[in-house]
Design an enzyme around this catalytic site. Structure first.
Site, PDB file in Angstrom:
ATOM      1  N   ASP A  13      49.662  32.700   4.420  1.00 48.45           N
ATOM      2  CA  ASP A  13      49.488  31.833   3.241  1.00 48.45           C
ATOM      3  C   ASP A  13      49.373  32.601   1.932  1.00 48.45           C
ATOM      4  O   ASP A  13      48.721  32.145   0.988  1.00 48.45           O
ATOM      5  CB  ASP A  13      48.261  30.911   3.421  1.00 48.45           C
ATOM      6  CG  ASP A  13      48.326  30.142   4.720  1.00 48.45           C
ATOM      7  OD1 ASP A  13      49.428  29.675   5.050  1.00 48.45           O
ATOM      8  OD2 ASP A  13      47.301  30.023   5.417  1.00 48.45           O
ATOM      9  N   LYS A  16      54.341  34.090   0.558  1.00 47.08           N
ATOM     10  CA  LYS A  16      55.511  34.925   0.901  1.00 47.08           C
ATOM     11  C   LYS A  16      56.820  34.171   0.754  1.00 47.08           C
ATOM     12  O   LYS A  16      57.838  34.750   0.424  1.00 47.08           O
ATOM     13  CB  LYS A  16      55.466  35.353   2.378  1.00 47.08           C
ATOM     14  CG  LYS A  16      54.422  36.331   2.731  1.00 47.08           C
ATOM     15  CD  LYS A  16      54.480  36.646   4.214  1.00 47.08           C
ATOM     16  CE  LYS A  16      54.154  35.472   5.104  1.00 47.08           C
ATOM     17  NZ  LYS A  16      52.805  34.961   5.032  1.00 47.08           N
ATOM     18  N   GLY A  40      54.399  28.104   7.626  1.00 48.33           N
ATOM     19  CA  GLY A  40      54.717  26.964   6.765  1.00 48.33           C
ATOM     20  C   GLY A  40      54.965  27.508   5.369  1.00 48.33           C
ATOM     21  O   GLY A  40      54.074  27.522   4.535  1.00 48.33           O
ATOM     22  N   HIS A  41      56.170  28.022   5.153  1.00 48.49           N
ATOM     23  CA  HIS A  41      56.479  28.639   3.853  1.00 48.49           C
ATOM     24  C   HIS A  41      56.918  27.567   2.867  1.00 48.49           C
ATOM     25  O   HIS A  41      57.921  26.892   3.077  1.00 48.49           O
ATOM     26  CB  HIS A  41      57.551  29.720   4.033  1.00 48.49           C
ATOM     27  CG  HIS A  41      57.082  30.857   4.894  1.00 48.49           C
ATOM     28  ND1 HIS A  41      57.913  31.797   5.424  1.00 48.49           N
ATOM     29  CD2 HIS A  41      55.838  31.189   5.305  1.00 48.49           C
ATOM     30  CE1 HIS A  41      57.202  32.662   6.125  1.00 48.49           C
ATOM     31  NE2 HIS A  41      55.936  32.310   6.071  1.00 48.49           N
ATOM     32  N   GLN A 197      52.922  34.721   8.828  1.00 48.17           N
ATOM     33  CA  GLN A 197      51.508  35.116   8.986  1.00 48.17           C
ATOM     34  C   GLN A 197      51.235  36.387   8.149  1.00 48.17           C
ATOM     35  O   GLN A 197      51.913  36.594   7.162  1.00 48.17           O
ATOM     36  CB  GLN A 197      51.144  35.304  10.463  1.00 48.17           C
ATOM     37  CG  GLN A 197      51.176  34.014  11.290  1.00 48.17           C
ATOM     38  CD  GLN A 197      52.548  33.645  11.804  1.00 48.17           C
ATOM     39  OE1 GLN A 197      53.271  34.482  12.312  1.00 48.17           O
ATOM     40  NE2 GLN A 197      52.925  32.396  11.672  1.00 48.17           N
TER      41      GLN A 197
END
Ligand code: IMP
Length: 380
Positions: A13, A16, A40-41, A197
């Site tokens: 988070d 990225k 979850g980008h 991650q």
């Protein structure tokens, strides 16, 4: 040496996705090399929020996007994700290449990830750990295996329909992505490798057992794509300007409630994969120094600096003799989202950045000052 790797330096988070997208604009290919839908980008495109789970978010800009062998794939979720992104990338299925060695997540994996030990860790319950367990136990099913005769004897009746649909949609996408990358790297094409991650969640180098089930650090780029160390041009670590955490485990620099609430609200700190509120705290320099040791980055990219605007005082936490030590810095009130030149940043922001650089001995090559893709500044 045409691969640029974008890796998380904290507990995920870090923002990225936006950074990987930014680098992808000037690259030929993009690739995911580990993790799965636990990522979850988030990207904002023309004011619309898009969350990328397994697709590398550079697919918006690149002619070719790879899901590498190190990734674990939820078939149903990938079908939905492709449907959502298709309105932005109509030829998405011509541009997507999926490793035929990437392992498949089945409902039984999700079931196994929904109780017991998974609860202690606080996993995303997406079946990530159990799928990697089966991979290591050599009993997993890979995307390429789905094309083999007799494979449906090994798949539960419950999954057959989805798997049939998955194969129908993606058959032409399955490929030896290591070979594809080799050929394109040899032609001199540039690739952005998009990490998921972060270093503190790495199965080997993170805060075990409060970790994910894949390697998230530099070495994973090589094993998760099937490329060599000489293919890597640069490794950039991405760190949020404050810490955030979703699952269990130690969080030494968690902020007092009023500051945490400020960061959660202003930073919209709701986890893209689990919808849980992220715990927030001051930037942990020991953790960053550690992430730099295991990643050996060429530079650091600091994100979410705009979220700190409005705090009269901001803190950086280091460790002296095992006790956390908080450095108090003067905050800034200016909204920095629209700043486009480094020299126009408030001096307190530049002081915050140079203090981080000095403490961890890595240059901050760029910063992000807002969720929009153009809120990005490189240091001169
Ligand atoms: P798993 O990856 O679902 O097995 O969850 C293991 C740990 O990693 C949990 O603490 C999750 O919250 C955390 N985690 C996994 N993926 C992400 C991510 O993309 N961002 C933040 N935390 C994550």
């Amino acid at each position: 040496m045409p691969i640029t790797a974008i890796l998380g330096a904290q507990w995920g988070d870090e923002g990225k996705g936006k950074i990987a997208a930014q680098f992808s604009k000037s690259s030929d290919m993009c690739a995911r090399f580990q993790g799965g839908p636990n990522a979850g980008h988030t990207l904002y495109v023309d004011g619309v929020k898009l969350v990328f789970r397994m697709l590398p978010c550079g697919i918006l800009y690149n002619t070719c996007a790879v899901i590498g062998n190190g990734v674990v794939i939820n078939p149903q979720m990938l079908i939905s994700e492709v449907e959502k992104i298709q309105s932005y990338v109509p030829d998405i299925l011509d541009r997507l290449v999926i490793s035929n060695s990437a392992h498949v997540i089945f409902p039984s994996h999700i079931e196994r990830d929904s109780h017991g030990h998974a609860d202690t860790i606080g996993t995303t319950r997406m079946g990530i750990g159990p799928t990697y367990e089966d991979k290591i136990a050599r009993i997993g099913i890979r995307t390429g295996d789905l094309l083999l005769p007799g494979i449906f004897d090994k798949i539960s009746a419950e999954s057959s329909h989805v798997i049939n649909q998955f194969v129908e949609v993606f058959t032409n996408c399955f490929s030896d992505t290591s070979l594809l990358l080799r050929e394109n790297l040899d032609r001199g094409l540039n690739v952005v490798a998009e990490g998921a991650q972060g270093a503190l969640l790495d199965i080997d180098h993170g805060d075990y057992p409060y970790v994910t089930s894949s390697n998230t650090t530099t070495g994973a780029v090589l094993t998760g794509l099937g490329v060599g160390p000489r293919d890597i041009k640069a490794v950039y670590m991405v760190a949020s300007s404050y810490m955030t955490k979703v699952g269990g485990g130690k969080f030494l620099t968690r902020a007092p409630a009023s500051i945490e609430e400020f960061l959660q609200t202003k930073g919209d700190e709701i986890d893209g994969a689990t919808n849980k509120m992220r715990a927030c705290g001051w930037l942990d320099l020991c953790a960053l120094r550690y992430a730099a040791r295991v990643n050996q980055p060429d530079g650091l990219i600091l994100t979410k600096l705009d979220v700190l605007s409005g705090l009269p005082e901001v803190r950086l936490v280091s460790n002296s003799g095992g006790t956390p030590h908080e450095h108090k810095l003067v905050g800034w009130s200016d909204d920095i989202r629209s700043v486009r030149r480094w020299c126009d940043l408030p001096k307190q922001v530049r002081h915050f950045i140079s203090s981080v650089e000095e403490e961890i001995n890595v240059r901050v090559v760029a910063i992000s000052t807002g969720p929009e893709t153009d809120s990005f500044l490189s240091q001169d």
